[in-house]
Design a protein around this motif. Structure first.
Motif, PDB file in Angstrom:
ATOM      1  N   ILE A 189      14.149  -4.094  -4.923  1.00  0.00           N
ATOM      2  CA  ILE A 189      12.823  -3.491  -5.063  1.00  0.00           C
ATOM      3  C   ILE A 189      11.798  -4.422  -4.424  1.00  0.00           C
ATOM      4  O   ILE A 189      11.724  -5.601  -4.767  1.00  0.00           O
ATOM      5  N   LEU A 190      11.041  -3.882  -3.479  1.00  0.00           N
ATOM      6  CA  LEU A 190       9.953  -4.668  -2.910  1.00  0.00           C
ATOM      7  C   LEU A 190       8.760  -4.551  -3.844  1.00  0.00           C
ATOM      8  O   LEU A 190       8.287  -3.451  -4.109  1.00  0.00           O
ATOM      9  N   VAL A 191       8.304  -5.684  -4.350  1.00  0.00           N
ATOM     10  CA  VAL A 191       7.167  -5.659  -5.268  1.00  0.00           C
ATOM     11  C   VAL A 191       5.960  -6.246  -4.548  1.00  0.00           C
ATOM     12  O   VAL A 191       5.884  -7.451  -4.317  1.00  0.00           O
ATOM     13  N   PHE A 192       5.048  -5.377  -4.138  1.00  0.00           N
ATOM     14  CA  PHE A 192       3.824  -5.853  -3.497  1.00  0.00           C
ATOM     15  C   PHE A 192       2.871  -6.281  -4.599  1.00  0.00           C
ATOM     16  O   PHE A 192       2.259  -5.451  -5.272  1.00  0.00           O
ATOM     17  N   ASN A 193       2.760  -7.597  -4.767  1.00  0.00           N
ATOM     18  CA  ASN A 193       1.980  -8.149  -5.877  1.00  0.00           C
ATOM     19  C   ASN A 193       0.530  -8.398  -5.442  1.00  0.00           C
ATOM     20  O   ASN A 193       0.218  -8.375  -4.259  1.00  0.00           O
ATOM     21  N   LYS A 194      -0.298  -8.639  -6.411  1.00  0.00           N
ATOM     22  CA  LYS A 194      -1.717  -8.960  -6.207  1.00  0.00           C
ATOM     23  C   LYS A 194      -2.492  -7.793  -5.604  1.00  0.00           C
ATOM     24  O   LYS A 194      -3.374  -7.985  -4.759  1.00  0.00           O
ATOM     25  N   THR A 195      -2.148  -6.574  -6.010  1.00  0.00           N
ATOM     26  CA  THR A 195      -2.859  -5.412  -5.479  1.00  0.00           C
ATOM     27  C   THR A 195      -4.298  -5.362  -5.984  1.00  0.00           C
ATOM     28  O   THR A 195      -5.093  -4.578  -5.472  1.00  0.00           O
ATOM     29  N   ASP A 196      -4.632  -6.188  -6.981  1.00  0.00           N
ATOM     30  CA  ASP A 196      -6.043  -6.252  -7.407  1.00  0.00           C
ATOM     31  C   ASP A 196      -6.904  -6.860  -6.303  1.00  0.00           C
ATOM     32  O   ASP A 196      -8.098  -6.583  -6.195  1.00  0.00           O
ATOM     33  N   VAL A 197      -6.283  -7.702  -5.467  1.00  0.00           N
ATOM     34  CA  VAL A 197      -7.017  -8.329  -4.367  1.00  0.00           C
ATOM     35  C   VAL A 197      -6.912  -7.490  -3.101  1.00  0.00           C
ATOM     36  O   VAL A 197      -7.866  -7.361  -2.334  1.00  0.00           O
ATOM     37  N   GLN A 198      -5.704  -6.935  -2.864  1.00  0.00           N
ATOM     38  CA  GLN A 198      -5.451  -6.178  -1.634  1.00  0.00           C
ATOM     39  C   GLN A 198      -4.494  -5.028  -1.946  1.00  0.00           C
ATOM     40  O   GLN A 198      -3.332  -5.278  -2.255  1.00  0.00           O
ATOM     41  N   PRO A 199      -4.970  -3.792  -1.872  1.00  0.00           N
ATOM     42  CA  PRO A 199      -4.071  -2.664  -2.122  1.00  0.00           C
ATOM     43  C   PRO A 199      -2.923  -2.669  -1.106  1.00  0.00           C
ATOM     44  O   PRO A 199      -3.097  -3.141   0.022  1.00  0.00           O
ATOM     45  N   HIS A 200      -1.774  -2.130  -1.513  1.00  0.00           N
ATOM     46  CA  HIS A 200      -0.597  -2.249  -0.648  1.00  0.00           C
ATOM     47  C   HIS A 200      -0.381  -1.007   0.212  1.00  0.00           C
ATOM     48  O   HIS A 200       0.664  -0.857   0.820  1.00  0.00           O
ATOM     49  N   SER A 201      -1.416  -0.136   0.271  1.00  0.00           N
ATOM     50  CA  SER A 201      -1.219   1.118   1.005  1.00  0.00           C
ATOM     51  C   SER A 201      -0.873   0.876   2.476  1.00  0.00           C
ATOM     52  O   SER A 201      -0.056   1.598   3.058  1.00  0.00           O
ATOM     53  N   PHE A 202      -1.462  -0.176   3.070  1.00  0.00           N
ATOM     54  CA  PHE A 202      -1.167  -0.452   4.489  1.00  0.00           C
ATOM     55  C   PHE A 202       0.324  -0.698   4.684  1.00  0.00           C
ATOM     56  O   PHE A 202       0.926  -0.248   5.655  1.00  0.00           O
ATOM     57  N   ALA A 203       0.931  -1.400   3.704  1.00  0.00           N
ATOM     58  CA  ALA A 203       2.357  -1.737   3.811  1.00  0.00           C
ATOM     59  C   ALA A 203       3.212  -0.473   3.735  1.00  0.00           C
ATOM     60  O   ALA A 203       4.137  -0.291   4.524  1.00  0.00           O
ATOM     61  N   LEU A 204       2.837   0.417   2.801  1.00  0.00           N
ATOM     62  CA  LEU A 204       3.596   1.663   2.670  1.00  0.00           C
ATOM     63  C   LEU A 204       3.493   2.484   3.949  1.00  0.00           C
ATOM     64  O   LEU A 204       4.478   3.054   4.414  1.00  0.00           O
ATOM     65  N   GLU A 205       2.294   2.493   4.542  1.00  0.00           N
ATOM     66  CA  GLU A 205       2.113   3.249   5.790  1.00  0.00           C
ATOM     67  C   GLU A 205       3.000   2.683   6.893  1.00  0.00           C
ATOM     68  O   GLU A 205       3.684   3.415   7.597  1.00  0.00           O
ATOM     69  N   TRP A 206       3.005   1.375   7.012  1.00  0.00           N
ATOM     70  CA  TRP A 206       3.815   0.732   8.055  1.00  0.00           C
ATOM     71  C   TRP A 206       5.301   0.989   7.828  1.00  0.00           C
ATOM     72  O   TRP A 206       6.072   1.113   8.770  1.00  0.00           O
ATOM     73  N   MET A 207       5.687   1.038   6.556  1.00  0.00           N
ATOM     74  CA  MET A 207       7.101   1.227   6.271  1.00  0.00           C
ATOM     75  C   MET A 207       7.538   2.669   6.506  1.00  0.00           C
ATOM     76  O   MET A 207       8.677   2.935   6.854  1.00  0.00           O
ATOM     77  N   GLU A 208       6.604   3.582   6.275  1.00  0.00           N
ATOM     78  CA  GLU A 208       6.944   4.992   6.444  1.00  0.00           C
ATOM     79  C   GLU A 208       6.970   5.390   7.911  1.00  0.00           C
ATOM     80  O   GLU A 208       7.760   6.225   8.326  1.00  0.00           O
ATOM     81  N   ASP A 209       6.072   4.798   8.686  1.00  0.00           N
ATOM     82  CA  ASP A 209       5.928   5.227  10.069  1.00  0.00           C
ATOM     83  C   ASP A 209       5.833   3.997  10.972  1.00  0.00           C
ATOM     84  O   ASP A 209       4.790   3.353  11.045  1.00  0.00           O
ATOM     85  N   PHE A 210       6.928   3.702  11.663  1.00  0.00           N
ATOM     86  CA  PHE A 210       6.923   2.464  12.451  1.00  0.00           C
ATOM     87  C   PHE A 210       5.944   2.545  13.618  1.00  0.00           C
ATOM     88  O   PHE A 210       5.526   1.525  14.142  1.00  0.00           O
ATOM     89  N   GLU A 211       5.564   3.765  14.011  1.00  0.00           N
ATOM     90  CA  GLU A 211       4.595   3.870  15.104  1.00  0.00           C
ATOM     91  C   GLU A 211       3.230   3.344  14.664  1.00  0.00           C
ATOM     92  O   GLU A 211       2.499   2.746  15.455  1.00  0.00           O
ATOM     93  N   LEU A 212       2.913   3.551  13.394  1.00  0.00           N
ATOM     94  CA  LEU A 212       1.663   2.992  12.860  1.00  0.00           C
ATOM     95  C   LEU A 212       1.719   1.467  12.896  1.00  0.00           C
ATOM     96  O   LEU A 212       0.734   0.801  13.208  1.00  0.00           O
ATOM     97  N   PHE A 213       2.894   0.940  12.556  1.00  0.00           N
ATOM     98  CA  PHE A 213       3.045  -0.515  12.587  1.00  0.00           C
ATOM     99  C   PHE A 213       2.887  -1.022  14.015  1.00  0.00           C
ATOM    100  O   PHE A 213       2.190  -2.004  14.266  1.00  0.00           O
ATOM    101  N   GLN A 214       3.529  -0.326  14.953  1.00  0.00           N
ATOM    102  CA  GLN A 214       3.436  -0.762  16.349  1.00  0.00           C
ATOM    103  C   GLN A 214       2.004  -0.688  16.860  1.00  0.00           C
ATOM    104  O   GLN A 214       1.570  -1.547  17.633  1.00  0.00           O
ATOM    105  N   ALA A 215       1.284   0.325  16.376  1.00  0.00           N
ATOM    106  CA  ALA A 215      -0.121   0.442  16.770  1.00  0.00           C
ATOM    107  C   ALA A 215      -0.920  -0.739  16.227  1.00  0.00           C
ATOM    108  O   ALA A 215      -1.753  -1.321  16.932  1.00  0.00           O
ATOM    109  N   ALA A 216      -0.633  -1.109  14.993  1.00  0.00           N
ATOM    110  CA  ALA A 216      -1.330  -2.248  14.387  1.00  0.00           C
ATOM    111  C   ALA A 216      -1.009  -3.517  15.159  1.00  0.00           C
ATOM    112  O   ALA A 216      -1.876  -4.366  15.389  1.00  0.00           O
TER     113      ALA A 216
END
Ligand SMILES: Nc1nc2c(ncn2[C@@H]2O[C@H](COP(=O)(O)OP(=O)(O)OP(=O)(O)O)[C@@H](O)[C@H]2O)c(=O)[nH]1
Ligand SMILES: [Mg+2]
Length: 377
Positions: A189-216
């Motif tokens: 299980i990947l546990v994205f910790n410290k979401t109070d400081v930084q939400p982990h939505s960017f990570a989920l997006e990158w993991m779901e769609d590698f083209e988004l990651f490549q764009a970043a």
């Protein structure tokens, strides 16, 4: 036909009836928040109705203060500072050696854990700050395998979310996670910790769609050279994101804040989902591997036993008196010198704090102690 009794499968029902806890191994880069996370999931379990106190193991010998009350603490067994001095080691060598010494007695730990198997729902392991000490050492592998072959086990890979927002850092962290997944082969299980400081939505997006990651990646400085062509690093990372895409399919990811407790419920849902995975995928593999190992071992034993017996027969035929004189005298003292140094595992919950819950945010070690181990530099 008479009244039929349902077909019984004694083995299957026995294994499902006997309650087994789930082990959660918290692994992650230094400072990712492993210990805080362990404290948080522990207090979450305590606050359940009815409370379900976990059985906690602290495997970090160098920690000065743990924010939770460990049932078994490696610091009760080995003195990390003493190990450093005695073996002339630096901080990391000291931690590794302390862990090795502790691992020699891990059968005792397993015994204590198994004794609790019926009453405890979760066994939680906090690992040393330096990730590679646990993930790339023999003792880390021995501990992981020993636990995983005794009870269902999941790895919680703790990620410092605010520090992985740069695409390259994110990728390195995921590659490391990937290497641990393939090394342990356990539900992950990947546990994205410290979401109070930084939400982990960017990570989920990158993991779901590698083209988004490549764009970043492309929009990040340094991804193109002076002529505007993608750099070597950039194309390497682009192809690696394709590899990781496959890896992501095998994982669950949750975002939590160990500070506020956000997402902990979702984490436990993921853990429960992993129990099936363990039983359907990991366990059969483990049993197969173990059976194969035992067969090789037994074959080798039978082979050398056969040869030994043959040699003895020849010897006895040649020299009957000598063979008789060679027999073992049961009254002779056994050699007691091959015992290692005295290391004993302490179950704190049996000794000082019988089942007592201490406010984890204020937990302290033995009051009379004033030990202050130096942290590794
Ligand atoms: N804001 C925020 N800070 C956190 C969170 N979790 C942990 N921290 C902080 O991160 C720092 C490191 O936390 P630890 O729990 O010691 O991390 P660790 O991974 O156990 O560290 P080592 O064992 O030393 O590698 C501490 O200052 C924590 O207070 C969180 O969810 N949110
Ligand atoms: Mg820690």
């Amino acid at each position: 036909m008479g009244p039929s009794t349902p077909p019984s499968t004694p083995q299957a029902s026995a294994s499902t009836e006997k309650k087994k806890p789930i082990a959660i191994i918290a692994i992650g880069m230094a400072g990712a928040g492993k210990s805080t996370f362990v404290q948080r999931i522990s207090s979450y379990l305590h606050s359940q109705d009815p409370p379900s106190p976990p059985y906690i193991l602290n495997l970090d010998p160098a920690v000065t203060h743990v924010p939770f009350e460990a049932n078994i603490d490696i610091r009760d067994t080995v003195n990390y500072a003493e190990v450093m001095k005695q073996y002339n080691l630096g901080p990391n060598g000291g931690i590794l050696t302390a862990l090795n010494l502790f691992t020699t007695k891990f059968d005792q730990v397993l015994g204590l854990v198994e004794k609790r198997a019926e009453t405890v729902d979760y066994v939680i392991l906090d690992t040393p700050g330096q990730i590679e000490i646990f993930t790339w050492s023999a003792s880390g592998a021995i501990i992981t395998d020993a636990i995983a072959s005794s009870i269902p086990t999941v790895v919680a890979y703790i990620i410092d979310t605010p520090r992985t927002t740069a695409p390259a850092t994110f990728m390195s962290n995921m590659l490391y996670a990937c290497s641990i997944l393939y090394k342990t082969k356990l539900p992950f299980i990947l546990v994205f910790n410290k979401t109070d400081v930084q939400p982990h939505s960017f990570a989920l997006e990158w993991m779901e769609d590698f083209e988004l990651f490549q764009a970043a990646l492309a929009s990040h400085a340094g991804s193109t050279d002076a002529e505007g062509e993608p750099t070597y690093m950039n194309s390497l990372m682009n192809s690696m994101s394709l590899v990781l895409d496959e890896f992501y399919k095998n994982l669950k990811a949750v975002g939590v804040s160990s500070m506020t407790g956000d997402g902990i419920k979702e984490f436990f849902e993921a853990v429960q989902g992993s129990r099936m995975e363990y039983e359907n995928e990991y366990l059969p593999d483990l049993l197969r591997a173990r059976a194969a190992r035992e067969k090789t071992l037994n074959d080798a034993k039978a082979d050398s036993m056969g040869r030994l017996m043959k040699d003895l027969e020849i010897d006895r035929a040649k020299n009957p008196a000598g063979a008789l004189a060679d027999r073992w005298d049961p009254n002779e003292e056994e050699d007691a010198d091959d015992e290692g140094p005295e290391i004993n595992i302490v179950d704190r919950s049996e000794e000082r704090w019988p089942g007592q819950y201490v406010d984890v945010t204020r937990a302290r070690r033995h009051d009379e102690e004033e030990i202050n181990w130096p942290r590794p530099g």
